[in-house]
Scaffold this active site. Structure first.
Site, PDB file in Angstrom:
ATOM      1  N   LYS A  53      34.531  33.325  28.408  1.00 18.89           N
ATOM      2  CA  LYS A  53      35.249  34.178  27.172  1.00 18.89           C
ATOM      3  C   LYS A  53      36.003  33.091  26.159  1.00 18.89           C
ATOM      4  CE  LYS A  53      35.613  37.976  29.982  1.00 18.89           C
ATOM      5  NZ  LYS A  53      36.577  38.691  30.977  1.00 18.89           N
ATOM      6  N   GLN A  97      41.796  40.918  33.842  1.00 15.53           N
ATOM      7  CA  GLN A  97      40.493  40.465  33.729  1.00 15.53           C
ATOM      8  C   GLN A  97      41.150  41.483  35.646  1.00 15.53           C
ATOM      9  OE1 GLN A  97      37.614  38.697  33.246  1.00 15.53           O
ATOM     10  NE2 GLN A  97      36.400  39.320  34.737  1.00 15.53           N
ATOM     11  N   ASP A 120      38.614  46.250  26.112  1.00 16.95           N
ATOM     12  CA  ASP A 120      37.618  46.425  27.770  1.00 16.95           C
ATOM     13  C   ASP A 120      36.724  47.876  27.365  1.00 16.95           C
ATOM     14  OD1 ASP A 120      36.737  44.429  29.297  1.00 16.95           O
ATOM     15  OD2 ASP A 120      39.233  44.352  29.501  1.00 16.95           O
TER      16      ASP A 120
HETATM   17  N1  GUN Z   1      35.325  42.012  35.817  1.00 14.24           N
HETATM   18  C1  GUN Z   1      34.205  41.888  35.648  1.00 14.24           C
HETATM   19  N2  GUN Z   1      34.016  42.609  34.782  1.00 14.24           N
HETATM   20  C2  GUN Z   1      34.772  43.018  33.467  1.00 14.24           C
HETATM   21  C3  GUN Z   1      35.526  43.235  32.695  1.00 14.24           C
HETATM   22  O1  GUN Z   1      34.280  43.687  31.395  1.00 14.24           O
HETATM   23  N3  GUN Z   1      36.028  43.439  32.227  1.00 14.24           N
HETATM   24  C4  GUN Z   1      37.111  42.823  32.464  1.00 14.24           C
HETATM   25  N4  GUN Z   1      38.842  43.536  31.763  1.00 14.24           N
HETATM   26  N5  GUN Z   1      36.841  42.609  34.138  1.00 14.24           N
HETATM   27  C5  GUN Z   1      36.355  42.690  34.605  1.00 14.24           C
END
Ligand code: GUN
Length: 287
Positions: A53, A97, A120
């Protein structure tokens, strides 16, 4: 033989568009869109996602901050960090996450994120807006799938779309987005009877159940478009694989996404898009 839907190429194309828009945004506003990524604990897969990211942020010209908190971080500490990021003008998007360690209440943490910074689209406010078709942010994976379909020229209107999986992150929002695009949508799950027969009706099949290579050719209609959201380790060799048995399905489908290199690269790209949108909206809010 199916046409391969190249997620890496499509993601690169969208990131290039975002980078160009970001250069204009910075020229007009004097600051960059900013993303904060928060990770609690030591999950190695999560750490890889977080690193990717940050790399994506650099590529498109965003400002980014990373917070790696120990696994035993208490709720008050995490909530205080989120509050601080909610008030920080350099930060337009906040991503916590998932999964969080068991002692933390995921729902409570997600509720603490300012919905305007919820890149998200997991906050119930944004989930509700998606339900009524009036949204700023879409959850990254289903939004990525929609872009793959659109940029591969796949018509959705009037098509039989079957989504297998009903998670809040993928299956449910995916079904809503296909419905919004005028598909005829069926959502299947672990209790679905005659799963194979339902899947065989699909013009567009989206597989999101998290079972390595579960779907073979017997689940797929000749000429179907097959989108594989799975991200699994193959038990026999430990390699990355999807929910679809690619070798079996590829000769039957008209288009198919590989794993890796299909949906995966799109997810972070859609996060960049949401962060750019958030920066634009928040800029408009203070002006
Ligand atoms: N864990 C796995 N995929 C994601 C996602 O798209 N966003 C977040 N915040 N955690 C994740």
């Amino acid at each position: 033989m199916a046409k391969l839907i190249d997620g890496r190429a499509i993601a690169a194309e969208i990131r290039k568009e975002i980078a160009e828009e970001t250069a204009v945004f910075k020229g007009e506003n004097g600051y960059a869109p900013g993303l904060a990524v928060v990770i609690v604990g030591e999950d190695p897969a999560s750490k890889v996602y977080v690193r990717n990211k940050h790399r994506a942020c650099e590529e498109v010209g965003f400002y980014s901050e990373g917070y790696e908190l120990p696994a035993d971080t208490d709720e008050a500490t995490l909530l205080a960090l989120i509050e601080r990021l909610n008030r920080d003008d350099r930060i337009h998007g906040i991503l916590v996450q998932l999964p969080l360690p068991k002692h933390l209440d995921e729902e409570k943490i997600l509720l603490a994120i300012d919905p305007a910074k919820d890149v998200d689209a997991f906050h119930p406010y944004n989930v509700g807006r998606i339900m009524i078709g009036n949204y700023d942010f879409l959850p990254c994976t289903p939004a990525g799938v929609m872009q793959l379909l659109k940029r591969s020229g796949v018509e959705i209107e009037g098509k039989e779309c079957v989504v297998v999986g009903r998670s809040n992150i993928v299956g449910k929002p995916q079904a809503l987005l296909l419905l919004e695009a005028n598909g005829t949508v069926t959502v299947c799950h672990s209790r679905t009877k005659d799963l194979r027969d339902v899947c065989r009706r699909a013009d567009i099949l989206v597989a999101a159940i998290g079972k390595p290579e579960f779907f073979d050719a017997s689940y797929v209609k000749e000429g179907a478009v097959v989108i594989d959201v799975g991200m699994n380790r193959r038990p026999s060799d430990g390699k990355l694989c999807g929910d679809v048995d690619f070798a079996s399905v590829e000769p039957v489908a008209s288009m198919i996404t590989p794993v890796p290199g299909g949906v995966g690269p799109m997810t972070i790209t859609m996060l960049m898009k949401n962060t750019f949108t958030a920066a634009g909206k928040q800029g408009a809010r203070v002006k």
